[in-house]
Design an enzyme around this catalytic site. Structure first.
Site, PDB file in Angstrom:
ATOM      1  N   ARG A   1       4.116   7.805   7.147  1.00 19.30           N
ATOM      2  CA  ARG A   1       5.344   6.916   6.704  1.00 19.30           C
ATOM      3  C   ARG A   1       6.446   7.842   6.665  1.00 19.30           C
ATOM      4  NH1 ARG A   1       5.000   2.142   3.231  1.00 19.30           N
ATOM      5  NH2 ARG A   1       2.731   1.732   3.512  1.00 19.30           N
TER       6      ARG A   1
ATOM      7  N   SER B   1       1.413  -5.145   1.483  1.00 12.51           N
ATOM      8  CA  SER B   1       1.447  -3.590   2.401  1.00 12.51           C
ATOM      9  C   SER B   1       1.190  -4.042   3.806  1.00 12.51           C
ATOM     10  CB  SER B   1       0.593  -2.740   1.834  1.00 12.51           C
ATOM     11  OG  SER B   1       1.193  -1.413   2.583  1.00 12.51           O
TER      12      SER B   1
ATOM     13  N   HIS C   1       7.686  -7.480  -5.440  1.00  8.77           N
ATOM     14  CA  HIS C   1       7.332  -6.537  -4.430  1.00  8.77           C
ATOM     15  C   HIS C   1       7.930  -7.344  -3.349  1.00  8.77           C
ATOM     16  CE1 HIS C   1       3.934  -4.437  -1.978  1.00  8.77           C
ATOM     17  NE2 HIS C   1       4.985  -3.572  -2.171  1.00  8.77           N
TER      18      HIS C   1
ATOM     19  N   LYS D   1       7.738  -6.483   5.186  1.00  6.39           N
ATOM     20  CA  LYS D   1       8.650  -6.467   4.492  1.00  6.39           C
ATOM     21  C   LYS D   1       9.866  -5.266   5.155  1.00  6.39           C
ATOM     22  CE  LYS D   1       6.660  -5.054   0.521  1.00  6.39           C
ATOM     23  NZ  LYS D   1       5.329  -5.022   1.090  1.00  6.39           N
ATOM     24  N   THR D   2       9.288  -4.413   5.103  1.00  2.00           N
ATOM     25  CA  THR D   2      10.345  -3.357   5.646  1.00  2.00           C
ATOM     26  C   THR D   2      10.935  -3.430   7.016  1.00  2.00           C
ATOM     27  OG1 THR D   2       9.318  -1.575   4.382  1.00  2.00           O
ATOM     28  CG2 THR D   2      10.681  -0.646   6.133  1.00  2.00           C
TER      29      THR D   2
ATOM     30  N   LYS E   1       5.660   3.558  -6.628  1.00  2.00           N
ATOM     31  CA  LYS E   1       5.193   2.593  -7.223  1.00  2.00           C
ATOM     32  C   LYS E   1       4.643   2.680  -8.615  1.00  2.00           C
ATOM     33  CE  LYS E   1       4.471  -0.526  -3.944  1.00  2.00           C
ATOM     34  NZ  LYS E   1       5.171  -0.402  -2.539  1.00  2.00           N
TER      35      LYS E   1
ATOM     36  N   ARG F   1      -2.283   4.945  -1.269  1.00  2.00           N
ATOM     37  CA  ARG F   1      -2.306   4.754  -2.731  1.00  2.00           C
ATOM     38  C   ARG F   1      -3.907   4.752  -3.131  1.00  2.00           C
ATOM     39  NH1 ARG F   1      -1.449   0.658  -4.353  1.00  2.00           N
ATOM     40  NH2 ARG F   1      -0.790  -0.261  -2.472  1.00  2.00           N
TER      41      ARG F   1
ATOM     42  N   ASP G   1      11.572  -2.819  -0.739  1.00  2.00           N
ATOM     43  CA  ASP G   1      10.395  -3.006  -1.281  1.00  2.00           C
ATOM     44  C   ASP G   1      10.221  -3.553  -2.808  1.00  2.00           C
ATOM     45  OD1 ASP G   1       7.328  -2.441  -0.651  1.00  2.00           O
ATOM     46  OD2 ASP G   1       7.759  -0.969  -2.251  1.00  2.00           O
TER      47      ASP G   1
HETATM   48  N1  LIG Z   1       5.305 -10.006  13.980  1.00  2.00           N
HETATM   49  C1  LIG Z   1       5.617  -8.645  13.152  1.00  2.00           C
HETATM   50  N2  LIG Z   1       6.473  -8.596  12.108  1.00  2.00           N
HETATM   51  C2  LIG Z   1       6.444  -7.773  11.165  1.00  2.00           C
HETATM   52  N3  LIG Z   1       5.861  -6.605  11.459  1.00  2.00           N
HETATM   53  C3  LIG Z   1       5.139  -6.436  12.667  1.00  2.00           C
HETATM   54  C4  LIG Z   1       5.161  -7.606  13.491  1.00  2.00           C
HETATM   55  N4  LIG Z   1       3.840  -7.122  14.397  1.00  2.00           N
HETATM   56  C5  LIG Z   1       3.712  -5.735  14.350  1.00  2.00           C
HETATM   57  N5  LIG Z   1       4.185  -5.428  12.975  1.00  2.00           N
HETATM   58  C6  LIG Z   1       4.136  -4.222  12.485  1.00  2.00           C
HETATM   59  O1  LIG Z   1       3.551  -4.257  11.483  1.00  2.00           O
HETATM   60  C7  LIG Z   1       3.936  -3.443  10.503  1.00  2.00           C
HETATM   61  C8  LIG Z   1       4.630  -3.866   9.098  1.00  2.00           C
HETATM   62  O2  LIG Z   1       4.761  -2.873   8.323  1.00  2.00           O
HETATM   63  P1  LIG Z   1       5.937  -2.924   7.130  1.00  2.00           P
HETATM   64  O3  LIG Z   1       7.261  -3.489   7.572  1.00  2.00           O
HETATM   65  O4  LIG Z   1       6.217  -1.450   6.627  1.00  2.00           O
HETATM   66  O5  LIG Z   1       5.287  -3.715   6.047  1.00  2.00           O
HETATM   67  P2  LIG Z   1       5.449  -3.826   4.195  1.00  2.00           P
HETATM   68  O6  LIG Z   1       6.710  -3.088   4.212  1.00  2.00           O
HETATM   69  O7  LIG Z   1       5.511  -4.925   3.941  1.00  2.00           O
HETATM   70  O8  LIG Z   1       4.391  -2.600   3.993  1.00  2.00           O
HETATM   71  C9  LIG Z   1       5.050  -2.499  11.043  1.00  2.00           C
HETATM   72  O9  LIG Z   1       4.176  -1.187  11.562  1.00  2.00           O
HETATM   73  C10 LIG Z   1       5.502  -3.380  12.451  1.00  2.00           C
HETATM   74  O10 LIG Z   1       5.637  -2.415  13.534  1.00  2.00           O
HETATM   75  C1  LIG Z   2       4.498   2.057  -0.232  1.00  2.00           C
HETATM   76  C2  LIG Z   2       3.693   1.241  -0.227  1.00  2.00           C
HETATM   77  O1  LIG Z   2       4.399  -0.143  -0.434  1.00  2.00           O
HETATM   78  P1  LIG Z   2       4.441  -1.078   0.966  1.00  2.00           P
HETATM   79  O2  LIG Z   2       3.190  -0.637   1.940  1.00  2.00           O
HETATM   80  O3  LIG Z   2       4.230  -2.360   0.546  1.00  2.00           O
HETATM   81  O4  LIG Z   2       5.667  -0.662   1.811  1.00  2.00           O
HETATM   82  C3  LIG Z   2       2.198   1.256  -0.785  1.00  2.00           C
HETATM   83  O5  LIG Z   2       1.843   0.413  -1.101  1.00  2.00           O
HETATM   84  O6  LIG Z   2       1.863   2.444  -0.645  1.00  2.00           O
HETATM   85 MN   LIG Z   3       7.325  -1.350   3.050  1.00  2.00          MN
END
Ligand SMILES: Nc1ncnc2c1ncn2[C@@H]1O[C@H](COP(=O)(O)OP(=O)(O)O)[C@@H](O)[C@H]1O
Ligand SMILES: C=C(OP(=O)(O)O)C(=O)O
Ligand SMILES: [Mn+2]
Length: 526
Positions: free
Chosen positions: A317, A232, A214, A236-237, A195, A55, A251
């Site tokens: 992504r 980010s 969020h 979360k995911t 977003k 972003r 999200d």
């Molecule tokens: N202990 C952990 N808990 C969660 N994610 C982790 C951990 N260690 C490494 N990771 C990595 O960190 C990243 C978390 O990203 P994501 O779940 O997409 O975050 P968000 O959705 O909050 O943006 C992923 O690439 C995941 O593989």
């Molecule tokens: C998609 C997004 O959210 P997040 O990394 O929290 O999944 C982003 O910030 O571009």
């Molecule tokens: Mn996410």
């Protein structure tokens, strides 16, 4: 299906070919034929976004006019004058003349009472597929009488002009609450569109007493919902895709007095170094037809993916409809949260892997919105940087944080939900010395927190942050629970922890006048 008139109300004279509500197969074919993407082994559509692979938060502007003047938090939202917006809109309309476009009519919000009808107009077929995956699809019946309240127009080939539009580069995300219109130009990163819808709901819902968040959400077998806040990259995911719990969304959600609802109908997962072992459900989506893979590297001959290759982006992504994950809540709605988890990726290695928060502490950490970024690519630089992004999502919050904070307090008081802080970042030292918390360890601790078994264990009060840290947890090595004991030099830990506590205190100064005394007192060292 074409329609010559759809853009006429905007003052676009000559419409090009307009593809209205194409479904996945047609959008796929369009994307391939137009050279926007390629098919990987297993079927996903692989696309590249060029310069922008994340972003452009600094290129986002909100029009300052009568609608927004008193409702926006202007310290956090960059403003655009109505005159600059008119110039931008006029140039957008010109850019739309005669252009082939892809249009989807979708809902933001799974709750029929509290959703918004959005028309998304895309220059790129794959963007249209992306947003069809990410938002919620109206039924055929709903489409027939669909009345779009908001419009988002996304033209990556449009170049904004700082002199004419009052922007800072050729990239622009311009939000106009009066016209109910968002214009996105000069970037192909698909996340901007989703977003933008989030920004709209974050503006609209507080007026109805609904807390927009969020966060990801999942539900246990006895209907116990958990909310996972986080910036980010904090997890979360990753953590919401749990084989033992049903996924509601990864999200964006709303929390009404009756329960939770997803804003979306799909997920947008980080792909970099995604492990089939640690994240099997998400990994499986990279082998499915329909998944859109953004800036993932693929061998052009074998069409095999290399998820470890970061040459196109660190923020690669995957976008897929939520039903590509096996265990989900179909209608995107569930009861109120029993647990609220605040995720932080603490690269200083200071925060414990899990801590229990009182309501004022939860408010304090929600308003602080702490995470840390690891050092850049510069060699020899190992010091991480702290990020404080209020409500765990400052770039998407049009209103003052106290609005969202008060809603959180109300929901916590109504439900008595238990709050936790979870560090998915570093253990055994800061970034450079320690290592990232194993996903399996985080999951084990979360399971214990969510099934109630952590509630019965013994706790210590953290000497810097004051929250309660469990001294033992089922199936977890006791050492990891106390970060100080994982550092080679405990004195270095103490120093780092005091530094981080001080960063918290300094960051919170701007909120002090806006919160109750109990929240002020939840600051570290108070
Ligand atoms: N202990 C952990 N808990 C969660 N994610 C982790 C951990 N260690 C490494 N990771 C990595 O960190 C990243 C978390 O990203 P994501 O779940 O997409 O975050 P968000 O959705 O909050 O943006 C992923 O690439 C995941 O593989
Ligand atoms: C998609 C997004 O959210 P997040 O990394 O929290 O999944 C982003 O910030 O571009
Ligand atoms: Mn996410």
């Amino acid at each position: 299906m074409t329609s010559e008139h759809m853009l006429a109300p905007f003052g676009v004279k000559t419409a090009g070919l307009l593809h209205h509500n194409l479904k996945e197969a047609a959008l796929y074919q369009q994307a391939i034929e137009r050279g926007e993407g390629e098919i990987a082994e297993g079927g996903p559509l692989v696309v590249k976004t060029g310069l922008h692979t994340g972003r452009s938060a600094k290129d986002k502007f909100t029009v300052r006019d009568d609608t927004s003047e008193d409702t926006l938090w202007w310290d956090n939202n960059a403003e655009m004058s109505p005159g600059n917006f008119e110039a931008l809109w006029s140039d957008f309309r010109e850019h739309l003349e005669g252009r082939e476009l892809f249009v989807q009519d979708l809902f933001g919000g799974a709750d029929p009472q509290n959703r918004i009808a959005v028309r998304v107009i895309n220059e790129l077929a794959w963007h249209n597929l992306f947003i069809r995956h990410l938002l919620r699809r109206p039924s055929d019946e709903e489409l027939e009488r669909f009345d779009p309240e908001y419009t988002i127009i996304n033209l990556p080939s449009f170049k904004a002009d700082p002199a004419r539009h009052g922007v800072r580069s050729d990239t622009v995300i311009a939000v106009n609450f009066t016209k109910k219109l968002i214009l996105i130009g000069g970037t192909a990163y698909a996340g901007e569109t989703k977003k933008s819808v989030f920004t709209l709901l974050n503006y609209v819902l507080p007026e109805r007493g609904i807390m927009p968040m969020h966060c990801s959400v999942n539900v246990g077998s006895d209907g116990d919902a958990a909310v996972f806040f986080g910036l980010s990259g904090t997890g979360k995911t990753t953590l919401s895709a749990d084989p033992n719990r049903q996924l509601v969304g990864d999200d964006e959600h709303g929390w009404t007095k009756d329960g939770l609802f997803n804003f979306e109908g799909g997920c947008y997962a980080k792909m970099i170094r995604l492990s089939a072992k640690a994240e099997p459900e998400i990994h499986a989506t990279t082998k499915k037809w329909g998944t859109v893979l953004e800036n993932v590297v693929m061998d052009p001959e074998t069409r095999e993916l290399d998820l470890d290759d970061d040459t196109l982006a660190e923020n690669s992504r995957g976008a897929y409809p939520i039903h590509y994950i096996p265990n989900i809540v179909e209608d995107g709605q569930c009861g109120p949260a029993r647990n609220v988890v605040m995720l932080t990726c603490d690269a200083f290695g200071v925060m414990p892997p899990i801590a229990k928060l009182s309501t004022p502490q939860a408010m304090y950490h929600f308003l602080s919105g702490y995470t840390a970024k690891v050092a850049g690519t510069e060699r020899g630089v190992t010091e991480p940087t702290a990020t404080f992004s209020t409500c765990f999502g400052a770039p998407f919050m049009p209103r003052h944080p106290s609005v969202y904070g008060e809603l959180l307090r109300r929901r916590l008081e109504e439900t008595g939900a238990t709050c936790w802080l979870v560090n998915t970042g570093w253990t055994g030292g800061a970034y450079g010395a320690g290592e990232r918390m194993p996903i399996a360890a985080t999951r084990a601790l979360l399971n214990a927190a969510l099934d109630g078994s952590l509630n019965t264990e013994r706790y210590r009060e953290d000497e810097n942050f004051g929250f309660l840290v469990p001294m033992e947890a089922p199936g977890i090595e006791t050492d990891i629970l106390n970060p100080r004991s994982t550092w080679a030099d405990p004195a270095a830990y103490d120093q780092q922890a005091r530094k981080l506590a001080e960063m918290f205190r300094r960051n919170f100064e701007k909120f002090e006048a806006h919160v109750a005394e109990d929240v002020r007192k939840a600051a570290p060292g108070s």
